[in-house]
Motif scaffolding. Sequence first.
Motif, PDB file in Angstrom:
ATOM      1  N   PRO A 220       0.844  -1.207   0.000  1.00  0.00           N
ATOM      2  CA  PRO A 220       0.000   0.000   0.000  1.00  0.00           C
ATOM      3  C   PRO A 220       0.873   1.249   0.000  1.00  0.00           C
ATOM      4  N   LEU A 221       0.294   2.362  -0.416  1.00  0.00           N
ATOM      5  CA  LEU A 221       0.992   3.641  -0.370  1.00  0.00           C
ATOM      6  C   LEU A 221       0.660   4.318   0.953  1.00  0.00           C
ATOM      7  N   VAL A 222       1.678   4.683   1.708  1.00  0.00           N
ATOM      8  CA  VAL A 222       1.489   5.235   3.048  1.00  0.00           C
ATOM      9  C   VAL A 222       2.191   6.588   3.133  1.00  0.00           C
ATOM     10  N   ARG A 223       1.500   7.561   3.659  1.00  0.00           N
ATOM     11  CA  ARG A 223       2.108   8.862   3.954  1.00  0.00           C
ATOM     12  C   ARG A 223       1.891   9.160   5.431  1.00  0.00           C
ATOM     13  N   GLN A 240       3.552   9.939  -7.404  1.00  0.00           N
ATOM     14  CA  GLN A 240       2.461   9.220  -6.746  1.00  0.00           C
ATOM     15  C   GLN A 240       2.886   7.861  -6.183  1.00  0.00           C
ATOM     16  N   THR A 241       3.880   7.237  -6.808  1.00  0.00           N
ATOM     17  CA  THR A 241       4.235   5.866  -6.456  1.00  0.00           C
ATOM     18  C   THR A 241       5.748   5.685  -6.511  1.00  0.00           C
ATOM     19  N   GLU A 245       9.015   7.406  -8.859  1.00  0.00           N
ATOM     20  CA  GLU A 245      10.347   7.786  -8.402  1.00  0.00           C
ATOM     21  C   GLU A 245      11.425   7.177  -9.291  1.00  0.00           C
ATOM     22  N   ARG A 246      11.258   5.914  -9.619  1.00  0.00           N
ATOM     23  CA  ARG A 246      12.240   5.242 -10.473  1.00  0.00           C
ATOM     24  C   ARG A 246      12.254   5.843 -11.880  1.00  0.00           C
ATOM     25  N   SER A 297       9.741  13.629  -2.709  1.00  0.00           N
ATOM     26  CA  SER A 297       8.499  13.954  -1.997  1.00  0.00           C
ATOM     27  C   SER A 297       7.304  13.724  -2.906  1.00  0.00           C
ATOM     28  N   TYR A 298       6.175  13.343  -2.304  1.00  0.00           N
ATOM     29  CA  TYR A 298       4.929  13.186  -3.041  1.00  0.00           C
ATOM     30  C   TYR A 298       4.033  14.420  -2.905  1.00  0.00           C
ATOM     31  N   SER A 299       4.492  15.422  -2.204  1.00  0.00           N
ATOM     32  CA  SER A 299       3.683  16.635  -2.027  1.00  0.00           C
ATOM     33  C   SER A 299       4.420  17.894  -2.482  1.00  0.00           C
ATOM     34  N   LEU A 300       5.651  17.745  -2.983  1.00  0.00           N
ATOM     35  CA  LEU A 300       6.441  18.872  -3.462  1.00  0.00           C
ATOM     36  C   LEU A 300       6.901  18.607  -4.891  1.00  0.00           C
TER      37      LEU A 300
END
Length: 821
Positions: A220-223, A240-241, A245-246, A297-300
């Motif tokens: 799962p994706l966890v923040r 998002q995932t 990133e890769r 980061s997933y929010s920046l």
Amino acid sequence: MLSDPRLLLTRFNYCTHRLLLGASLLIAGLAALAAPQQSAYQQPSPAVRDLLDAAASPKHLISPNKQHLAMLELRRFSSLAELARPTLRLAGLRFDQASGVPSQTAAIQRLRLRPLLNPQAPELVVDLNAGGPAGKSYFHSFSWAPDGQRFLLERRTDLANELWVGDAGSGQLQKVAGLRLNNALAQGELAWLNPSELVLLAQVERRGAAPKLPPVPSAPLVRETSGRASPERTHADLLQTPHDERLLEYHALSQLTRINLRTMQSKRLGEPALFFSVASLGDADALLTERITRPFSYSLTWDDFPQVVEVRRPDGTVMREIARLPLKRGVAINGVLPGPRLFYASPNKDAAVYWVEALDGGNPNNRAAHRDHLMRLDAPYTGEAQELLRLPHRFKDMRFLDDGLHALVSEDDAMRAWTRSYLFPLRGGSIRTVFDHSMRERYGHPGAPVMRISPNGHMLAQTQGGGLLLIGAGASPKGDRPFLDRLSLRDASVQRLFQSGEAIYSQPLELLNESQLLTLQESINTPPALFTQSLTQPNAPQALTRARAPHPLMRKIRRELVSFKRSDGVDMSFWMYLPPDYKEGEARPTLVWAYPLEFNDASLAGQVSGSANRYPNFNGISPLMLVLDGYVVLNEATMPIVGDAKAVNDEFIEQITLSARAIIDKAEDLGVTDPKRVAIGGHSYGAFMAVNLLAHTDLFKAGIARSGAYNRTLTPFGFQSERRSLWDARDTYLKLSPFLYANQIKEPLLLIHGDADDRAGTIPMQSERLYQALAGTGGTARYVLLPLEAHGYNARESVGHVQWEMRQWLKTHLGEPKASH
């Protein structure tokens, strides 16, 4: 307990507006009953279509040695097929998956070269089919070499982004073999070492295949957040995932590469990294590089990821790490990181590195005598950095002068909307304030430095005769009159070298020598053309080029600047455009197109920009195209919001209402507008304004809103000039959200949005939810979602359809553009 800030916001919305949101669910269900209309792209009227398809005015780029002029004709619109190419959206970036070229990079359609010193010499047309048939490939990103003997072009193909070198004398192009540029993080990033050598970012050789998405999620994706406030704006295209990133690492990984333009050979420097900036230091004995690192980061967006700044030897090996910037989390709204930031490579022989550090912890809410200080580290980069200057307000930028002795350092006072610039001696001496004015100042604006490229490839502010050259718009109550000034480095006195006349709009471009100036001249009836202008004989300009009018109807359009006051005494204005067939005394249906601006000082609100003597130039989605269809358009209608910067939006609704009423009253007094047939429209923040006017007034009969944001609880950490968060100014956020007043919008509203909008806060859901609210509350609305389009619209098909939609909407709800009797 795990908690995501967006989940907290959802909980707040639920608790505060549970009845409204419950109704929204019903609205969504009702709206879903009506299937969206599927229809072909529509065409605007023949006159508008012809104007849209006319060639764009060329862009003029003068060679650094002032021997040659490059004239670039950029492709005005892309095709839907072009926009449909596989595109990656990662960490705020959008780039072509195959080549790495940033999305919507403008293609060069035609390139011409001409000698400046011999106006009679023929032009050279550069063969842009040199790399093979155009097809899906195109050239882009023209730039001159520092000596002006060569120029660079990039060429996007189906598989790569290539570098091509052109000869200024012959126009011949040659490809740098075996090189693939990497523009994923920074388009056209390069460092000149001398006029024939440069360092740029290239793709890594033999990098293998791109990472593939796992067929089945592995976790799962966890923040998680742990009590530390981190207010962040609402961004698009975030990671998002782990797969994202890769992908970012794969596509953004770059190799520093040295290119010799004489031999057309390339050489790899050092190890690959996620570089986004490279600059030469001094005479190129070292390089200043900047790269991003994990954690992502997933929010920046990517430019807020951790960064490493290093000085490197010419072979690419690291000489010294200058700074290591952390992930930009926990930074206050409109704040900065507390450590080093904003790095500058000296163009001078000292090869120093400059940067800025906050003295207030990076938080604008902290009291501090000085916000920032400017630091310098000298070669060989082994000692400690030296403090050069303390700034009372937040550092803005630094521009080196070409005298090698000075820099122009600027700061901004955000709370006062004020800016100040200092003439700073690089090696000691007295510091002098040279510019000190409001950010909104137009009439007294001093202009901007004329920039040129130095022999070692740096962009420098140009001096001449002991003074800094400045070009400005020359705004005045009668319109713009561009100027060229020289600001004395000795005593800051200003000498005006040139200013446009009143009948002909003349824009200074470049001093060719001490007495000859290159200008771009136009009038209401004459398209822009290049002239050489003697500073000693200003009344005898010599034409270099001539331009054709894109459409004969353009000369029949009447354009007039109209100034007036609103009821509270604030000065206002609009540019009135009358159709080619307009007859005196006709009161026609009218479109008001506006964009609100905030002012601390009411005296600045009425300052106008633009000139009545300029040739009409309409961009693709401009509402001014509707003038050709017979409608009166009041464009750039000022919508000033006057008040203290901390709380200026508290009276947003009241002030745009005063402005709208004043605009309609003035247009009616002029006899050109039927006040019962007026529509309001705007794009982005202008759309937000337009919908608020429909929600809170009955002044308009219809509205057009493109790519706007209508629910401010979806942008909770600030928007536009608003510095407070939703939780600091809850009432203002709710009051300024027309979505919450959808039941009050009784006038027909046309909503247009690109389904790939990339602007912070203006996600397509903003228009979709407003449409659903209007449908559920009995409003009249049309929602047009443009496939593949971002915040602005780029495809030929989309642009034509937008013009058709606006024309049909006005025709349906204001009637045919005929006089009211």
